[in-house]
Design an enzyme around this catalytic site. Structure first.
Site, mmCIF file in Angstrom:
data_model
loop_
_atom_site.group_PDB
_atom_site.id
_atom_site.type_symbol
_atom_site.label_atom_id
_atom_site.label_comp_id
_atom_site.label_asym_id
_atom_site.label_seq_id
_atom_site.Cartn_x
_atom_site.Cartn_y
_atom_site.Cartn_z
ATOM 1 N N SER A 128 -1.068 -0.857 -1.256
ATOM 2 C CA SER A 128 -0.620 0.267 -0.568
ATOM 3 C C SER A 128 -1.734 1.452 -0.087
ATOM 4 O O SER A 128 -2.613 1.300 -0.854
ATOM 5 C CB SER A 128 0.325 1.312 -1.252
ATOM 6 O OG SER A 128 0.664 2.502 -0.437
ATOM 7 N N LYS A 183 6.101 -2.386 -5.362
ATOM 8 C CA LYS A 183 5.407 -1.931 -3.909
ATOM 9 C C LYS A 183 6.549 -1.306 -3.159
ATOM 10 O O LYS A 183 6.638 -0.550 -2.319
ATOM 11 C CB LYS A 183 4.813 -3.009 -3.430
ATOM 12 C CG LYS A 183 4.121 -2.763 -1.904
ATOM 13 C CD LYS A 183 3.315 -1.493 -1.871
ATOM 14 C CE LYS A 183 2.842 -1.311 -0.608
ATOM 15 N NZ LYS A 183 3.563 -1.134 0.776
ATOM 16 N N HIS A 186 8.147 1.525 -4.418
ATOM 17 C CA HIS A 186 6.974 2.604 -3.934
ATOM 18 C C HIS A 186 7.462 3.130 -2.523
ATOM 19 O O HIS A 186 7.338 4.275 -2.222
ATOM 20 C CB HIS A 186 5.686 2.054 -4.068
ATOM 21 C CG HIS A 186 4.609 2.741 -3.237
ATOM 22 N ND1 HIS A 186 4.281 2.760 -1.814
ATOM 23 C CD2 HIS A 186 3.399 3.734 -3.470
ATOM 24 C CE1 HIS A 186 3.368 3.678 -1.413
ATOM 25 N NE2 HIS A 186 2.754 3.962 -2.578
ATOM 26 N N ASN A 187 7.625 2.191 -1.644
ATOM 27 C CA ASN A 187 7.903 2.536 -0.420
ATOM 28 C C ASN A 187 9.207 3.181 -0.103
ATOM 29 O O ASN A 187 9.185 4.151 0.673
ATOM 30 C CB ASN A 187 7.755 1.170 0.610
ATOM 31 C CG ASN A 187 6.322 0.556 0.906
ATOM 32 O OD1 ASN A 187 5.410 0.691 0.139
ATOM 33 N ND2 ASN A 187 6.422 -0.168 1.984
HETATM 34 N N1 LIG Z 1 -0.092 -1.560 8.265
HETATM 35 C C1 LIG Z 1 0.069 -0.876 7.123
HETATM 36 O O1 LIG Z 1 -0.292 0.248 7.058
HETATM 37 C C2 LIG Z 1 0.500 -1.653 5.869
HETATM 38 C C3 LIG Z 1 0.356 -1.247 4.792
HETATM 39 C C4 LIG Z 1 0.724 -1.865 3.428
HETATM 40 C C5 LIG Z 1 0.825 -3.020 3.627
HETATM 41 N N2 LIG Z 1 1.009 -3.656 4.822
HETATM 42 C C6 LIG Z 1 1.525 -5.199 5.049
HETATM 43 O O2 LIG Z 1 0.376 -5.975 5.004
HETATM 44 C C7 LIG Z 1 0.532 -7.004 5.957
HETATM 45 C C8 LIG Z 1 -0.396 -6.920 7.148
HETATM 46 O O3 LIG Z 1 -0.055 -5.847 7.792
HETATM 47 P P1 LIG Z 1 -1.035 -5.377 9.216
HETATM 48 O O4 LIG Z 1 -0.124 -4.272 9.689
HETATM 49 O O5 LIG Z 1 -2.268 -5.501 8.958
HETATM 50 O O6 LIG Z 1 -0.353 -6.722 10.068
HETATM 51 P P2 LIG Z 1 0.983 -7.233 10.609
HETATM 52 O O7 LIG Z 1 1.057 -6.843 12.080
HETATM 53 O O8 LIG Z 1 2.023 -7.022 9.868
HETATM 54 O O9 LIG Z 1 0.377 -8.723 10.853
HETATM 55 C C9 LIG Z 1 -0.367 -9.320 11.846
HETATM 56 C C10 LIG Z 1 -1.025 -10.338 11.187
HETATM 57 O O10 LIG Z 1 -0.189 -11.447 10.840
HETATM 58 C C11 LIG Z 1 -0.854 -12.734 11.387
HETATM 59 N N3 LIG Z 1 0.378 -13.596 11.756
HETATM 60 C C12 LIG Z 1 1.639 -13.251 12.279
HETATM 61 N N4 LIG Z 1 2.527 -14.218 12.315
HETATM 62 C C13 LIG Z 1 1.745 -15.355 11.994
HETATM 63 C C14 LIG Z 1 1.792 -16.605 11.843
HETATM 64 N N5 LIG Z 1 3.387 -17.219 11.953
HETATM 65 N N6 LIG Z 1 0.879 -17.632 11.385
HETATM 66 C C15 LIG Z 1 -0.079 -17.048 11.059
HETATM 67 N N7 LIG Z 1 -0.593 -15.706 11.273
HETATM 68 C C16 LIG Z 1 0.346 -14.849 11.705
HETATM 69 C C17 LIG Z 1 -1.216 -12.110 12.729
HETATM 70 O O11 LIG Z 1 -2.186 -13.204 13.576
HETATM 71 P P3 LIG Z 1 -2.490 -12.938 14.963
HETATM 72 O O12 LIG Z 1 -3.537 -12.075 15.087
HETATM 73 O O13 LIG Z 1 -2.841 -14.292 15.370
HETATM 74 O O14 LIG Z 1 -1.209 -12.526 15.522
HETATM 75 C C18 LIG Z 1 -1.984 -10.929 12.253
HETATM 76 O O15 LIG Z 1 -3.265 -11.166 11.664
HETATM 77 C C19 LIG Z 1 2.086 -7.062 6.172
HETATM 78 O O16 LIG Z 1 2.746 -7.743 5.304
HETATM 79 C C20 LIG Z 1 2.340 -5.473 5.993
HETATM 80 O O17 LIG Z 1 3.738 -5.151 5.948
HETATM 81 C C21 LIG Z 1 0.838 -3.242 6.045
#
Ligand SMILES: NC(=O)c1ccc[n+]([C@@H]2O[C@H](COP(=O)([O-])OP(=O)(O)OC[C@H]3O[C@@H](n4cnc5c(N)ncnc54)[C@H](OP(=O)(O)O)[C@@H]3O)[C@@H](O)[C@H]2O)c1
Length: 470
Positions: A128, A183, A186-187
């Site tokens: 987080s 987590k 937490h959310n």
């Molecule tokens: N954003 C936040 O503030 C936050 C905070 C805490 C936790 N998280 C969690 O952390 C994780 C990443 O979050 P994020 O916001 O950085 O990104 P995201 O939008 O949740 O995911 C995008 C990423 O996933 C890849 N992806 C999607 N589908 C795929 C597939 N079928 N095969 C391989 N790769 C795939 C994408 O690759 P491409 O570039 O090729 O599309 C990109 O690298 C998620 O689980 C999210 O819930 C996010």
């Protein structure tokens, strides 16, 4: 020293890029992304001795020291299974896949089981802190086998945020899905806290305060017992002027619709399934559901005349209410936390996780979105009371007692102002019901026995009773 990388990271959206840069401060890291161009752009901008990219999964896996440690930061759900599936042909026994995304905990339990049957390790790790946290130190909630935790502990401790005492905001949470469960909760709490803040904002706005005037109040709140990351960031949000041709505050121009998929909704469902009152979290989800029906709200708004319209309080009265609402918010937030920890306690019992609540509150002190002064209070309370439920701990009882009347006043003021109090109202009702020896369910039981012969128990005699009521 081997020229191989110590860690691999897959998924270079905002979280993955920042976490990779954080890891690369102390480790050699190889990154991979499904869309190669994203990886190339990232390496073009941030590539260094410590940070290398691979376009093919085989090359990526071969670039890593054994046992390989691969962090997934991809979209939760099917993408995680897809990535694991395409990695497997290149992995060896003993390798470790760490899922740092917001995966649903039953998926984590399943994945850990499936990989352990192949003598590989799967470790679910809640992260987080958004992009800033990922880069400069997130709060990390790891779950899986203790053997894998021992391997990962030094790495995770190096990249984690620091708590109020300067200790890393990471601790071993428990087996299989425990890290992702914590987590998720937490959310859920994050949903509730944000909604409570929104309700306070709405109260002040209904009483004629401008966004920047509310910003001044929230700035004050951030200097007292409500001090938190969320209050801190809300001040510039409230003060920000539009840069697209109007003289308005930007917040007043933002569409009032918010989504609610993923962790908030999952937490709400968990409360229902495990029979624990987490109404603050569920009501925060409901508030977002209602918000999303903007067009319908606009239609209904035309049909109903507001009996409270034009009844704003004079500014000097509102000014006097600022500390009352501060106390009300504090009590409501304590209640939201008490509910969240109640859910954790129930899940721990049913899932046989040995959760340490003082440690969970401690690792939320830094890095994560709900980081706040209140978590120091909770950590100390849990420590002193040997992890007893928050409702029973002397410090919390005294804090709730001291701020109770102001929560009542806040709710009453909100009702008069026409502020929909999804969360503040739920917090008050839940607290007053939970701390009341005599509730109203006797009436429910009477009705149920009358229409369905469901029977009832008595408070003065043992046994099961049925009455012909009519
Ligand atoms: N954003 C936040 O503030 C936050 C905070 C805490 C936790 N998280 C969690 O952390 C994780 C990443 O979050 P994020 O916001 O950085 O990104 P995201 O939008 O949740 O995911 C995008 C990423 O996933 C890849 N992806 C999607 N589908 C795929 C597939 N079928 N095969 C391989 N790769 C795939 C994408 O690759 P491409 O570039 O090729 O599309 C990109 O690298 C998620 O689980 C999210 O819930 C996010």
């Amino acid at each position: 020293m081997s020229d191989k990388s110590q860690i691999g990271l897959i998924g270079l959206a905002v979280m993955g890029q920042n976490l990779a840069r954080n890891l690369a401060r102390a480790h050699k890291v190889t990154v991979y992304n499904r869309t190669t161009e994203t990886m190339q752009d990232f390496i073009g901008e941030h590539g260094s001795e410590n940070l290398a990219g691979e376009a093919e999964l085989e090359g990526f896996v071969n670039s890593l020291e054994k046992p390989r440690k691969i962090i997934l930061m991809v979209k939760a759900g099917r993408a995680v299974d897809a990535v694991i599936g395409s990695l497997l042909p290149f992995l060896d026994k003993g390798d470790i896949i760490i899922d740092g995304g917001n995966s649903h905990f039953p998926d984590t339990i399943r994945r850990e089981k499936e990989l352990s049957e192949k003598d590989m390790n799967f470790f679910g790790c809640g992260v987080s802190g958004g992009e800033e946290g990922a880069l400069n130190g997130p709060s990390i909630m790891p779950g899986g086998s203790t053997k894998v935790w021992k391997e990962l502990e030094p790495i995770l401790k190096k990249i984690a945020a620091k708590d109020f005492e300067g200790e890393p905001c990471v601790t071993y949470i428990g087996e299989n899905g425990a890290g992702h469960y914590v987590k998720m909760v937490h959310n859920g709490i994050e949903y509730a806290v944000m909604q409570m803040m929104a309700e306070a904002y709405d109260f002040y706005r209904s009483n004629g305060l401008s966004a920047s005037e509310i910003g001044n109040i929230f700035e004050k709140y951030n200097q007292g017992k409500l001090k938190s990351f969320l209050f801190e960031i809300s001040v510039p949000i409230l003060r920000k002027k539009d840069e697209k041709g109007t003289d308005e505050y930007l917040l007043d121009l933002i569409l009032d619709k918010a989504g609610q998929k993923g962790t908030g909704r999952w937490t709400g469902i968990e409360g229902l399934e495990r029979g624990i009152d987490i109404s603050c979290i569920q009501q925060a989800v409901n508030a977002r559901i209602v918000s999303s029906r903007k067009n319908y709200r606009v239609e209904l708004d035309k049909k109903y005349k507001k009996p409270y319209a034009d009844k704003t309080l004079p500014k000097d009265v509102v000014k006097e209410l600022v500390p009352v609402i501060e106390n009300g918010l504090y009590a409501a937030m304590l209640i939201a936390y008490a509910q969240g920890f109640d859910l954790l306690r129930q899940a721990a019992e049913e899932m046989e996780w040995d959760l340490n609540y003082a440690e969970i509150a401690r690792i939320w002190q830094g890095g994560c979105i709900i980081r706040a002064q209140i978590l120091k209070t909770l950590t100390e309370a849990f420590k002193e009371a040997n992890n007893a439920p928050l409702w029973e701990i002397e410090q919390i009882v005294s804090d709730l007692q001291d701020n109770w009347l102001d929560l009542r006043a806040t709710v009453s003021l909100g009702v008069q102002a026409g502020t929909p109090l999804f969360c503040l109202g739920a917090a008050l009702a839940s607290f007053e019901a939970m701390s009341d020896a005599r509730g109203s369910a006797n009436f429910i039981q009477g009705l149920r026995d009358s229409f369905g012969a469901h029977t009832y128990k008595r408070i003065d005699q043992d046994g099961i009773f049925h009455t012909e009521w009519s």
